[in-house]
Structures are given as structure tokens and as C-alpha cells.
Scaffold this motif. Structure first.
Motif, PDB file in Angstrom:
ATOM      1  N   GLN A  59      77.102  57.398  36.277  1.00 42.35           N
ATOM      2  CA  GLN A  59      77.263  58.352  37.365  1.00 42.35           C
ATOM      3  C   GLN A  59      78.725  58.815  37.393  1.00 42.35           C
ATOM      4  OE1 GLN A  59      74.721  59.600  39.304  1.00 42.35           O
ATOM      5  NE2 GLN A  59      73.564  58.539  37.702  1.00 42.35           N
ATOM      6  N   PRO A  60      79.025  59.959  38.027  1.00 41.17           N
ATOM      7  CA  PRO A  60      80.378  60.519  37.971  1.00 41.17           C
ATOM      8  C   PRO A  60      81.505  59.550  38.350  1.00 41.17           C
ATOM      9  CG  PRO A  60      78.888  62.127  38.900  1.00 41.17           C
ATOM     10  CD  PRO A  60      78.103  60.854  38.743  1.00 41.17           C
ATOM     11  N   GLU A  61      81.362  58.824  39.439  1.00 44.44           N
ATOM     12  CA  GLU A  61      82.434  57.908  39.865  1.00 44.44           C
ATOM     13  C   GLU A  61      82.589  56.746  38.881  1.00 44.44           C
ATOM     14  OE1 GLU A  61      84.640  58.207  42.284  1.00 44.44           O
ATOM     15  OE2 GLU A  61      83.795  59.656  43.680  1.00 44.44           O
ATOM     16  N   GLU A  62      81.468  56.264  38.322  1.00 45.02           N
ATOM     17  CA  GLU A  62      81.537  55.207  37.300  1.00 45.02           C
ATOM     18  C   GLU A  62      82.228  55.729  36.044  1.00 45.02           C
ATOM     19  OE1 GLU A  62      77.492  52.662  37.540  1.00 45.02           O
ATOM     20  OE2 GLU A  62      77.206  54.830  37.237  1.00 45.02           O
ATOM     21  N   LEU A  63      81.903  56.948  35.676  1.00 44.51           N
ATOM     22  CA  LEU A  63      82.512  57.570  34.507  1.00 44.51           C
ATOM     23  C   LEU A  63      84.022  57.697  34.701  1.00 44.51           C
ATOM     24  CD1 LEU A  63      82.302  58.990  31.765  1.00 44.51           C
ATOM     25  CD2 LEU A  63      81.730  61.104  33.014  1.00 44.51           C
ATOM     26  N   LEU A  64      84.431  58.156  35.865  1.00 42.36           N
ATOM     27  CA  LEU A  64      85.865  58.283  36.151  1.00 42.36           C
ATOM     28  C   LEU A  64      86.573  56.942  36.018  1.00 42.36           C
ATOM     29  CD1 LEU A  64      88.296  59.986  37.087  1.00 42.36           C
ATOM     30  CD2 LEU A  64      87.625  59.422  39.441  1.00 42.36           C
ATOM     31  N   LYS A  65      85.964  55.899  36.549  1.00 39.62           N
ATOM     32  CA  LYS A  65      86.559  54.560  36.453  1.00 39.62           C
ATOM     33  C   LYS A  65      86.739  54.149  34.992  1.00 39.62           C
ATOM     34  CE  LYS A  65      85.906  49.791  37.855  1.00 39.62           C
ATOM     35  NZ  LYS A  65      84.964  48.755  38.115  1.00 39.62           N
ATOM     36  N   LYS A  66      85.721  54.379  34.176  1.00 40.39           N
ATOM     37  CA  LYS A  66      85.799  54.037  32.748  1.00 40.39           C
ATOM     38  C   LYS A  66      86.890  54.855  32.043  1.00 40.39           C
ATOM     39  CE  LYS A  66      82.270  51.193  31.922  1.00 40.39           C
ATOM     40  NZ  LYS A  66      82.446  49.865  31.379  1.00 40.39           N
TER      41      LYS A  66
END
Length: 156
Positions: free
Chosen positions: A64-71
Motif C-alpha cells: 500500500q502507498p504508506e508501506e511503499l513510502l516506508k520501504k
């Protein structure tokens, strides 16, 4: 799986190596990666620094977008990015440009990436990848956006 476009840039150290390392790390959670050509650009914002090498990728992720940003932030750290100042030099910078046709805004993330239409160093690599991809807010293809930007800066 969601189709995503990411922008990558580097202007410190071995710029091409920084980008290659980041792409290698991205392949853990972004699949079927296609890479645009590398482009050289002047630094944006604070201009008293080395030129950037920029590119973009398109691929697919189940994050998901927020998970992607964290990665992406974790990869920036692994490649050696150090916090300096706003628009300052960067070993690597990775931005989410598009996440399918999602329009999303939170405290830490805006999709599509804001002001993408003003930055040829982002649009040129996107045109290499998918010139007909439609910006979900502006309802124009990335090729149209680049043409409009280039037209705006023609010196007569």
C-alpha cells in the motif's frame, strides 16, 4: 499488484552506482521493473551543488502507498542518504510519482507527486517508459505534460 512509477535521482558520490544499488534493493518488493534512460539535470531548489542523474522506473507492487513510502525511505538509508537541508545534495532520492491512477494525500505523502508537471527531469524518464500514461488529476498524458513544459520555456 498495483502499477507504480518511481523517480530516482542522485548527485553525490558515484551517482549511477547509487541508482543501481537502489534498483537492486527495490526489486525485493517491486516486480517487472522497467528502467528509463538516465538524464542529467541541474539541481532543483538549492543550485550550488553538483548536477543530478535522474531516471524513473515502472513496476508492480503489492504494498500500500504508506508501506511503499516506508520501504523507499529504508532503501535511501541503505544507499547512504544523509539528511542535509531541504533541496540539498542527496546520495539517492526515491519518490513515488504515480500509484496506478490513485489520488492520495496524507501528512507524509501525496500521490501523484505534486508539481510533477513542472519538472522535465521527472517527465523525460516517464516519457521513455510510458508516454501515454494519463496523469489522474490533470487528465493529460506525461508526453503532453512534457511538451507543454518545453513549449513554455522556448526562447524566441
Amino acid at each position: 499488484m498495483k502499477k507504480i512509477f518511481l523517480g530516482l535521482g542522485s548527485n553525490i558520490g558515484n551517482k549511477e552506482e547509487n541508482i543501481k544499488k537502489a534498483i537492486s534493493l527495490l526489486s525485493d518488493f517491486v516486480f517487472d521493473i522497467k528502467l528509463a534512460k538516465l538524464y542529467k539535470s541541474k539541481a532543483y531548489g538549492y543550485e550550488n551543488q553538483d548536477d543530478f542523474i535522474n531516471t524513473a522506473i515502472v513496476g508492480y507492487t503489492n504494498l500500500q502507498p504508506e508501506e511503499l513510502l516506508k520501504k523507499l525511505k529504508e532503501i535511501e538509508e541503505k544507499v547512504g542518504r544523509k539528511k542535509r537541508f531541504h533541496w540539498g545534495p542527496r546520495e539517492i532520492d526515491i519518490d513515488i510519482l504515480f500509484y496506478e491512477d490513485l489520488i492520495f494525500k496524507s501528512e507524509n505523502l501525496e500521490i501523484p507527486h505534486p508539481r510533477i508537471y513542472e519538472r522535465d527531469f521527472v517527465l523525460k524518464p516517464l516519457v521513455d517508459l510510458e508516454p501515454d500514461f494519463i496523469h489522474p488529476v490533470l487528465n493529460k498524458s506525461v508526453k503532453q505534460l512534457l511538451e507543454e513544459l518545453e513549449e513554455k520555456y522556448i526562447i524566441e
